[in-house]
Design an enzyme around this catalytic site. Structure first.
Site, PDB file in Angstrom:
ATOM      1  N   GLU A 114       0.832  -1.220   0.000  1.00  0.00           N
ATOM      2  CA  GLU A 114       0.000   0.000   0.000  1.00  0.00           C
ATOM      3  C   GLU A 114       0.857   1.256   0.000  1.00  0.00           C
ATOM      4  O   GLU A 114       0.545   2.230  -0.686  1.00  0.00           O
ATOM      5  CB  GLU A 114      -0.961   0.001   1.199  1.00  0.00           C
ATOM      6  CG  GLU A 114      -1.949  -1.146   1.213  1.00  0.00           C
ATOM      7  CD  GLU A 114      -2.678  -1.320  -0.115  1.00  0.00           C
ATOM      8  OE1 GLU A 114      -2.933  -2.475  -0.497  1.00  0.00           O
ATOM      9  OE2 GLU A 114      -2.965  -0.316  -0.803  1.00  0.00           O
ATOM     10  N   HIS A 117       1.895   2.334  -3.331  1.00  0.00           N
ATOM     11  CA  HIS A 117       0.886   3.192  -3.975  1.00  0.00           C
ATOM     12  C   HIS A 117       0.937   4.598  -3.399  1.00  0.00           C
ATOM     13  O   HIS A 117       0.897   5.579  -4.143  1.00  0.00           O
ATOM     14  CB  HIS A 117      -0.527   2.629  -3.751  1.00  0.00           C
ATOM     15  CG  HIS A 117      -0.841   1.374  -4.499  1.00  0.00           C
ATOM     16  ND1 HIS A 117      -0.634   1.214  -5.849  1.00  0.00           N
ATOM     17  CD2 HIS A 117      -1.373   0.212  -4.063  1.00  0.00           C
ATOM     18  CE1 HIS A 117      -1.023   0.007  -6.220  1.00  0.00           C
ATOM     19  NE2 HIS A 117      -1.477  -0.634  -5.154  1.00  0.00           N
ATOM     20  N   HIS A 123       0.663  -0.890  -9.963  1.00  0.00           N
ATOM     21  CA  HIS A 123       0.903  -2.326  -9.916  1.00  0.00           C
ATOM     22  C   HIS A 123       1.953  -2.715 -10.959  1.00  0.00           C
ATOM     23  O   HIS A 123       2.101  -2.060 -11.994  1.00  0.00           O
ATOM     24  CB  HIS A 123      -0.402  -3.086 -10.154  1.00  0.00           C
ATOM     25  CG  HIS A 123      -1.284  -3.082  -8.955  1.00  0.00           C
ATOM     26  ND1 HIS A 123      -2.662  -3.200  -9.004  1.00  0.00           N
ATOM     27  CD2 HIS A 123      -0.986  -2.969  -7.621  1.00  0.00           C
ATOM     28  CE1 HIS A 123      -3.163  -3.179  -7.797  1.00  0.00           C
ATOM     29  NE2 HIS A 123      -2.161  -3.044  -6.933  1.00  0.00           N
TER      30      HIS A 123
HETATM   31  C1  LIG Z   1      -8.137  -2.670  -7.035  1.00  0.00           C
HETATM   32  C2  LIG Z   1      -7.471  -2.517  -5.713  1.00  0.00           C
HETATM   33  C3  LIG Z   1      -8.291  -1.706  -4.753  1.00  0.00           C
HETATM   34  C4  LIG Z   1      -7.212  -3.906  -5.134  1.00  0.00           C
HETATM   35  C5  LIG Z   1      -6.465  -3.803  -3.846  1.00  0.00           C
HETATM   36  C6  LIG Z   1      -5.054  -3.237  -4.060  1.00  0.00           C
HETATM   37  O1  LIG Z   1      -4.351  -3.485  -4.993  1.00  0.00           O
HETATM   38  N1  LIG Z   1      -4.675  -2.423  -3.095  1.00  0.00           N
HETATM   39  O2  LIG Z   1      -3.427  -1.862  -3.179  1.00  0.00           O
HETATM   40  C7  LIG Z   1      -6.286  -5.140  -3.172  1.00  0.00           C
HETATM   41  O3  LIG Z   1      -6.571  -5.288  -1.998  1.00  0.00           O
HETATM   42  N2  LIG Z   1      -5.815  -6.108  -3.939  1.00  0.00           N
HETATM   43  C8  LIG Z   1      -5.675  -7.411  -3.353  1.00  0.00           C
HETATM   44  C9  LIG Z   1      -5.698  -8.406  -4.472  1.00  0.00           C
HETATM   45  C10 LIG Z   1      -5.884  -9.742  -3.904  1.00  0.00           C
HETATM   46  O4  LIG Z   1      -6.722  -9.822  -3.009  1.00  0.00           O
HETATM   47  O5  LIG Z   1      -5.162 -10.639  -4.275  1.00  0.00           O
HETATM   48  C11 LIG Z   1      -4.375  -7.515  -2.566  1.00  0.00           C
HETATM   49  O6  LIG Z   1      -4.022  -8.575  -2.118  1.00  0.00           O
HETATM   50  N3  LIG Z   1      -3.664  -6.397  -2.356  1.00  0.00           N
HETATM   51  C12 LIG Z   1      -2.617  -6.340  -1.367  1.00  0.00           C
HETATM   52  C13 LIG Z   1      -1.310  -6.899  -1.797  1.00  0.00           C
HETATM   53  C14 LIG Z   1      -1.033  -7.270  -3.112  1.00  0.00           C
HETATM   54  C15 LIG Z   1       0.235  -7.772  -3.423  1.00  0.00           C
HETATM   55  C16 LIG Z   1       1.217  -7.912  -2.443  1.00  0.00           C
HETATM   56  C17 LIG Z   1       0.932  -7.570  -1.131  1.00  0.00           C
HETATM   57  C18 LIG Z   1      -0.319  -7.061  -0.808  1.00  0.00           C
HETATM   58 ZN   LIG Z   2      -2.406  -2.541  -4.932  1.00  0.00          ZN
END
Ligand SMILES: CC(C)C[C@H](C(=O)NO)C(=O)N[C@@H](CC(=O)O)C(=O)NCc1ccccc1
Ligand SMILES: [Zn+2]
Length: 158
Positions: A114, A117, A123
């Site tokens: 996070e 970002h 990404h």
């Molecule tokens: C479209 C966005 C709002 C999706 C959101 C994200 O990328 N937040 O940065 C998110 O929570 N993505 C999930 C995707 C998933 O559930 O697999 C995630 O794990 N994000 C956190 C993350 C991703 C890669 C490495 C460490 C943490």
């Molecule tokens: Zn992300």
């Protein structure tokens, strides 16, 4: 691409998860920021009142922006890119099971993603990158920024 112009960026955790102690959250958040301050000339300072550059909270469901969280799994957290007002603000879905281990969702790895970002990173298509879109646990012992993420943030701030 938006980036922070100042060399010290402040952050404030306004709402904590009840799944970890505040001391554990504070130290994990500080460690996540340190991954970046170790490779770019930016320092991060926690403040405990007033408005910080990066306002951080843990909350489930609706939490005051247009992007309510979705319960366990799915979206784990989100962060705004650098800028005034809501710029950089980082929200963690408190319906996730946050952990400091390999079980459930590791807070250090998500926070580090996070804050990528919140520093202006998008990404990555590199599956070994921290900024890869999907979470996958990797050992956090002596964790350092993967190469792709380091090059990305140094291109912005180096
Ligand atoms: C479209 C966005 C709002 C999706 C959101 C994200 O990328 N937040 O940065 C998110 O929570 N993505 C999930 C995707 C998933 O559930 O697999 C995630 O794990 N994000 C956190 C993350 C991703 C890669 C490495 C460490 C943490
Ligand atoms: Zn992300």
């Amino acid at each position: 691409k938006p980036r922070w112009k100042q060399s010290v960026v402040t952050y404030r955790i306004t709402e904590y998860t009840t799944q970890l102690s505040q001391r554990e959250v504070d130290s994990t958040i500080a460690k996540a920021f340190q991954l970046y301050s170790d490779v770019i000339p930016v320092d991060f300072k926690q403040i405990f009142s007033g408005t910080a550059d990066i306002m951080i909270l843990f909350k489930g469901g609706d939490h005051g922006d247009f992007y309510p969280f979705d319960g366990p799994n799915g979206v784990l957290a989100h962060a705004n890119s650098p800028g005034p007002e809501q710029g950089g603000d980082t929200h963690f879905d408190d319906d996730e099971k946050w952990s400091l281990s390999s079980h459930n969702i590791n807070l250090l790895l998500v926070a580090a993603h996070e804050f990528g970002h919140a520093l202006g990173l998008d990404h990555s298509r590199d599956s070994s990158a921290l900024m890869y879109p999907t979470y996958r646990y990797v050992s956090t012992n002596a964790y350092t920024l993967p190469r792709d993420d380091r090059l990305g943030v140094q291109a912005l701030y180096g």
